[in-house]
Scaffold this motif. Structure first.
Motif, PDB file in Angstrom:
ATOM      1  N   PRO A  73       0.838  -1.226  -0.104  1.00 14.08           N
ATOM      2  CA  PRO A  73      -0.022  -0.039  -0.015  1.00 14.08           C
ATOM      3  C   PRO A  73       0.941   1.302   0.049  1.00 14.08           C
ATOM      4  O   PRO A  73       0.331   2.490  -0.217  1.00 14.08           O
TER       5      PRO A  73
ATOM      6  N   ASN B 111      -5.036  -6.135  -6.467  1.00 13.69           N
ATOM      7  CA  ASN B 111      -4.036  -5.662  -5.419  1.00 13.69           C
ATOM      8  C   ASN B 111      -4.644  -3.939  -5.134  1.00 13.69           C
ATOM      9  O   ASN B 111      -4.536  -3.572  -4.045  1.00 13.69           O
TER      10      ASN B 111
ATOM     11  N   MET C 212      -7.980  -2.744  -3.494  1.00 11.66           N
ATOM     12  CA  MET C 212      -7.621  -2.857  -1.905  1.00 11.66           C
ATOM     13  C   MET C 212      -7.824  -1.630  -1.165  1.00 11.66           C
ATOM     14  O   MET C 212      -8.707  -1.486   0.105  1.00 11.66           O
TER      15      MET C 212
ATOM     16  N   THR D 295      -1.202 -11.940  -5.473  1.00 14.60           N
ATOM     17  CA  THR D 295      -2.161 -11.176  -4.853  1.00 14.60           C
ATOM     18  C   THR D 295      -2.687 -12.091  -3.516  1.00 14.60           C
ATOM     19  O   THR D 295      -2.206 -12.893  -3.168  1.00 14.60           O
ATOM     20  N   ILE D 296      -3.577 -11.291  -2.781  1.00 16.77           N
ATOM     21  CA  ILE D 296      -3.811 -11.931  -1.680  1.00 16.77           C
ATOM     22  C   ILE D 296      -4.652 -13.100  -1.939  1.00 16.77           C
ATOM     23  O   ILE D 296      -4.710 -14.182  -0.948  1.00 16.77           O
TER      24      ILE D 296
ATOM     25  N   LEU E  16      -9.441 -11.720   3.519  1.00 12.93           N
ATOM     26  CA  LEU E  16      -9.544 -10.482   2.606  1.00 12.93           C
ATOM     27  C   LEU E  16      -9.880  -9.371   3.753  1.00 12.93           C
ATOM     28  O   LEU E  16      -9.515  -8.185   3.325  1.00 12.93           O
ATOM     29  N   GLN E  17     -10.696  -9.724   4.689  1.00 16.77           N
ATOM     30  CA  GLN E  17     -10.958  -8.744   5.605  1.00 16.77           C
ATOM     31  C   GLN E  17      -9.532  -7.840   6.175  1.00 16.77           C
ATOM     32  O   GLN E  17      -9.535  -6.940   6.436  1.00 16.77           O
TER      33      GLN E  17
ATOM     34  N   ARG F  67      -6.695  -8.284   5.105  1.00 19.89           N
ATOM     35  CA  ARG F  67      -5.892  -7.352   4.042  1.00 19.89           C
ATOM     36  C   ARG F  67      -6.496  -5.759   3.823  1.00 19.89           C
ATOM     37  O   ARG F  67      -5.844  -5.054   3.527  1.00 19.89           O
ATOM     38  N   ARG F  68      -7.945  -5.990   3.634  1.00 16.97           N
ATOM     39  CA  ARG F  68      -8.635  -4.697   3.554  1.00 16.97           C
ATOM     40  C   ARG F  68      -8.342  -3.688   4.873  1.00 16.97           C
ATOM     41  O   ARG F  68      -7.773  -2.603   4.333  1.00 16.97           O
TER      42      ARG F  68
ATOM     43  N   TYR G  41      -5.615  -3.908   6.817  1.00 16.90           N
ATOM     44  CA  TYR G  41      -4.300  -3.410   6.644  1.00 16.90           C
ATOM     45  C   TYR G  41      -4.182  -2.211   5.727  1.00 16.90           C
ATOM     46  O   TYR G  41      -3.272  -1.407   6.055  1.00 16.90           O
ATOM     47  N   VAL G  42      -4.611  -2.428   4.434  1.00 15.53           N
ATOM     48  CA  VAL G  42      -4.342  -1.633   3.549  1.00 15.53           C
ATOM     49  C   VAL G  42      -4.764  -0.054   3.892  1.00 15.53           C
ATOM     50  O   VAL G  42      -4.378   0.952   3.884  1.00 15.53           O
ATOM     51  N   HIS G  43      -6.050  -0.126   4.482  1.00 12.69           N
ATOM     52  CA  HIS G  43      -6.866   0.840   4.664  1.00 12.69           C
ATOM     53  C   HIS G  43      -6.057   1.718   6.156  1.00 12.69           C
ATOM     54  O   HIS G  43      -5.851   3.103   6.161  1.00 12.69           O
TER      55      HIS G  43
ATOM     56  N   VAL H 176      -2.930   1.658   6.381  1.00 11.39           N
ATOM     57  CA  VAL H 176      -1.552   2.257   5.916  1.00 11.39           C
ATOM     58  C   VAL H 176      -2.097   3.470   5.279  1.00 11.39           C
ATOM     59  O   VAL H 176      -1.241   4.521   5.338  1.00 11.39           O
TER      60      VAL H 176
ATOM     61  N   LYS I 169      -0.755   7.132   6.100  1.00 15.94           N
ATOM     62  CA  LYS I 169       0.011   8.008   5.130  1.00 15.94           C
ATOM     63  C   LYS I 169      -0.499   9.320   5.017  1.00 15.94           C
ATOM     64  O   LYS I 169       0.080  10.478   5.097  1.00 15.94           O
TER      65      LYS I 169
ATOM     66  N   GLU J 102       0.510  11.275   8.093  1.00 13.65           N
ATOM     67  CA  GLU J 102       2.014  11.608   7.908  1.00 13.65           C
ATOM     68  C   GLU J 102       2.142  12.820   6.865  1.00 13.65           C
ATOM     69  O   GLU J 102       2.681  13.784   7.328  1.00 13.65           O
ATOM     70  N   ARG J 103       1.244  12.839   5.871  1.00 11.03           N
ATOM     71  CA  ARG J 103       1.263  13.860   4.661  1.00 11.03           C
ATOM     72  C   ARG J 103       0.942  15.137   5.552  1.00 11.03           C
ATOM     73  O   ARG J 103       1.418  16.058   5.692  1.00 11.03           O
TER      74      ARG J 103
ATOM     75  N   GLU K  82       4.628  20.263   9.282  1.00  9.97           N
ATOM     76  CA  GLU K  82       6.151  20.636   9.672  1.00  9.97           C
ATOM     77  C   GLU K  82       6.587  21.646   8.711  1.00  9.97           C
ATOM     78  O   GLU K  82       7.386  22.679   9.029  1.00  9.97           O
TER      79      GLU K  82
END
Lengths: 193, 373
Positions: free
Chosen positions: A47, A83, A86, B42-43, B137-138, B140-141, B143-145, B147, B151, B154-155, B161
């Motif tokens: 990601p 991929n 997601m 892929t997952i 699948l859950q 994974r989704r 986790y991606v969310h 991140v 992010k 962070e931005r 800053e």
């Protein structure tokens, strides 16, 4: 300190991804294209790369591959979409690109990996707004067929799709239709040659 | 509609079990660290079920599972007798608790030698249940969310800053200073401990990992100062090799045991006697024990300490903890020129002793007494 470093490596990564996209567009070799495509699809797994990949319009690149004749292109393209989808931002972008017919088309592939990626992608693409399209009767009938497949992976994934993405009524409807007069060819593997 | 369901007993060999050919034709910039096939993960392909092929059939299941358990909790495993395997090898199915463990295990075990055979490790998602697939699948989704959220955060932070870079810098700086303060305080506290246990011979070395707590230090605390003074005096007066670093612990121990017995004020003579009596072999030729590097010293002291603890002399552990190194060995030869000579020899030996391993062998033998000229 840390953020400096990560941003530096981040821009390196972006340049690298850009190189990959450029090579993909410039090369005439199918082999090289396949390799680059697989690279990009695998980068889409992490990601952290999604923002860069969106910027580089890799979504369009993957979608382009779904209508290729080369089955590897299709498999890698839908794998990349699987991929990418997601992520919610990517999902929205994919939905804006009219991708659903292209993805459902992959359900008829002869390659299991392609079909599996397509199912997962469809699941990811299902939102309240898009569900009419991602779970239309033809797709549901196709999933019903997959759910009694001998392949455990296909069976599992299709079952999850039916349980998570649509109401029981709609499934029952689709079942009734399947027994009646509205057969669909979706999900029936294409004949070899 | 669907193909008839036959219930085959043999598990199918799926395409994703096969090891694909590696791709030899990548340009340099796309070459990875390891040669790999052209393949998209892929997952769907990933799974907490791993299939391990190529396990030699020599009864190493325990070892295999132990190896796997290095990467995460193994929930289940079994030999797949029915799976077609190469001759003399077995195929195992390993179910990890987490997908991430399976991923790590695959990355580290695939293509690795295991009891003389190369393992081939692949995901086996066909052993998942519907529930496994759903959860996978859950997760994974999610986790991606997560991140993506991080992010975005962070931005935002980065933007803030860039608006006011000073504040963040100072924050970082203050964090650093507080950290260093912490360190310092912990340093001093540890130093205090070492000082109290090793009579102030703290030389900046970490505590030896030996059992120092068997006898609490307070036993000797009252008589600390005086014995150490005596010791110092004696070392100057009697040229024993302990200050040269050969057997400081032994001597220290004895010297400090003495004051416990006799009264500290009048014990100097007794101490000396004890020291001399107990160290006859060293007293013979104190000057010619090879001077050592710090490394050797530490090593030897550890040996000494362990020896002593074996002998049961444990009540002086405090001394053993803070290794005493030969500062400048103050050996008195009772003669100006002899002293100069000794110093020269010492410095030469120090230079020569840069190869510590060779020296240790010399030291184990009792040094040969040399004739006095």
């Amino acid at each position: 300190m840390m953020s400096e470093k990560s941003s530096a490596t981040g821009s390196d990564r972006f340049k690298y991804l850009q190189m990959l996209v450029t090579e993909f567009q410039d090369t005439d070799s199918d082999e090289a294209k396949e390799q680059v495509l697989a690279n990009l699809a695998n980068f889409a797994y992490d990601p952290k790369n999604l923002e860069d990949l969106r910027t580089l319009q890799v979504i369009e690149l993957f979608l382009d591959m779904l209508t290729e004749e080369n089955e590897n292109f299709v498999e890698f393209g839908i794998g990349g979409l699987c991929n990418l989808s997601m992520d919610r931002e990517c999902r929205d972008q994919i939905l804006q690109s009219e991708a659903i017919p292209l993805v459902t088309g992959c359900l008829s592939s002869r390659r299991e990996e392609t079909v599996l990626s397509a199912i997962t992608t469809l699941m990811n693409l299902t939102t309240p707004a898009s569900s009419a399209q991602t779970t239309d009767a033809a797709v549901l009938q196709c999933m019903l067929r997959f759910s009694i497949s001998q392949s455990p992976r296909l069976h599992n994934l299709a079952t999850v799709f039916l349980q998570e993405c649509c109401t029981e009524e709609r499934v029952a409807q689709a079942e009734a239709q399947m027994l009646g007069h509205h057969p669909t060819a979706l999900g029936i593997p294409l004949p070899k040659d | 509609m669907a193909a008839p369901l036959n219930s085959w007993s043999t598990p199918e060999v799926y395409k994703h079990h096969e090891q694909q050919k590696i791709c030899p034709s990548r340009p340099k910039y796309r070459e990875g660290r390891r040669p790999k096939a052209v393949k998209v993960y892929t997952i769907n392909l990933e799974s907490r079920y791993l299939m391990v092929q190529g396990v030699p059939a020599i009864g190493v299941m325990t070892e295999l599972i132990q190896l796997s358990a290095l990467y995460g909790v193994v929930e289940e495993y079994r030999v797949m007798d029915e799976y077609p395997a190469e001759e003399f090898t077995e195929v195992y199915l390993i179910k990890f608790q987490k997908l991430t463990s399976a991923r790590a295990a695959k990355r580290h075990m695939d293509e690795k030698s295991f009891f003389g055979s190369l393992l081939h490790v692949c995901y086996a998602p066909e052993y998942e249940t519907v529930e496994d697939t759903r959860l996978k699948l859950q997760d994974r989704r999610r986790y991606v969310h997560r991140v993506a959220l991080n992010k975005a955060k962070e931005r935002d932070q980065a933007e803030e800053e860039s608006k006011k870079p000073m504040s963040s810098d100072t924050a970082a700086a203050s964090a650093r200073t507080s950290c260093s303060v912490d360190q310092r305080s912990s340093d001093t506290s540890s130093k205090a401990i070492t000082c109290s246990t090793s009579h102030g011979h703290y030389l900046g070395f970490p505590l030896l990992p030996l059992p120092p707590q068997e006898v609490p230090p307070y036993k000797h605390a009252p008589s600390y100062d005086q014995p150490s003074n005596y010791q110092a005096n004696q070392c100057r007066a009697i040229p024993t090799e302990d200050k040269m670093g050969s057997l400081p612990n032994a001597i220290d121990t004895k010297l400090q045991q003495a004051p416990k017995v006799s009264s500290t004020a009048s014990s100097s003579g007794a101490d000396r006697g004890v020291a001399e009596r107990r160290n006859p072999p060293h007293a013979v030729a104190p000057r010619f024990i090879p001077r050592t590097t710090h490394l050797e010293n530490k090593k030897r002291k550890m040996v000494e300490v362990s020896k002593e603890s074996l002998f049961g002399i444990v009540d002086k552990n405090e001394i053993l903890i803070g290794p005493k190194l030969p500062e400048q060995p103050k050996m008195d030869m009772a003669d100006e020129s002899l002293n100069t000579t000794a110093n020269m020899i010492r410095s030469t030996l120090k230079k020569v002793a840069s190869v510590p391993e060779v020296k240790t062998t010399e030291k184990t033998k009792p040094p040969k007494p040399r004739r006095r000229i």
